[in-house]
Design an enzyme around this catalytic site. Structure first.
Site, PDB file in Angstrom:
ATOM      1  N   CYS A  48      35.501   2.170  34.290  1.00 47.40           N
ATOM      2  CA  CYS A  48      35.640   2.668  32.920  1.00 47.40           C
ATOM      3  C   CYS A  48      36.146   4.109  32.879  1.00 47.40           C
ATOM      4  CB  CYS A  48      34.316   2.545  32.168  1.00 47.40           C
ATOM      5  SG  CYS A  48      33.069   3.692  32.751  1.00 47.40           S
ATOM      6  N   CYS A  50      34.865   6.661  31.312  1.00 46.65           N
ATOM      7  CA  CYS A  50      33.841   7.711  31.459  1.00 46.65           C
ATOM      8  C   CYS A  50      33.495   7.928  32.930  1.00 46.65           C
ATOM      9  CB  CYS A  50      32.613   7.452  30.597  1.00 46.65           C
ATOM     10  SG  CYS A  50      31.682   5.979  30.959  1.00 46.65           S
TER      11      CYS A  50
END
Length: 144
Positions: A48, A50
């Site tokens: 992802c 993040c």
């Protein structure tokens, strides 16, 4: 279904180049957790955004301080499914979260950063959070 290795290889390398030992099987996770002496940082890596923008850079920045964990370990969620599931057993009572970061001292979970504490926060904030935990729990001085 795991992500293709070609996709995750650079994300894995981002931590292994920084000195993290990759745990890719439940047996490797169990063996790593058998060693309860000292401190261990375990990063549940992820594909992802993040993880790419906040977690991995923050973790690497945190290692530049004057104290750091004795051992650096990582599992890859979405790729090494069984190893990740095994590592998460040691992260109880926290629910599965990726990315996430766990610090252990003498086999006991003493600090945990869940995904919702990573999302939307700059890498510097993640690094500062971890550095504060290292000051409290780690004895290993950098360049010692």
């Amino acid at each position: 279904m795991p992500y293709p290795e070609e996709l995750v290889a650079p994300m894995r390398e981002d931590l292994t180049i920084a000195g993290f030992e990759e745990l890719t099987s439940p047996e490797e996770v169990q063996k790593a957790f058998e060693n309860k002496e000292g401190t261990a940082l375990v990063v549940v890596n992820s594909v992802c955004g993040c993880a790419a923008a906040m977690a991995r850079p923050g973790v690497k920045m945190s290692l530049q301080g004057d104290k750091r964990p004795d051992r650096l370990l990582t599992v890859f969620a979405g790729q090494d499914l069984d190893a990740t599931a095994e590592a998460r057993k040691y992260m109880f009572p926290f629910p599965p979260s990726s990315p996430s970061i766990a610090l252990y001292k003498d086999g006991k979970l003493v600090h945990f950063i869940e995904r919702h504490h990573i999302e939307g926060r700059p890498a510097q904030m993640i690094a500062a959070n971890l550095s504060a935990a290292y000051q409290e729990y780690c004895n290993t001085a950098v360049n010692a």
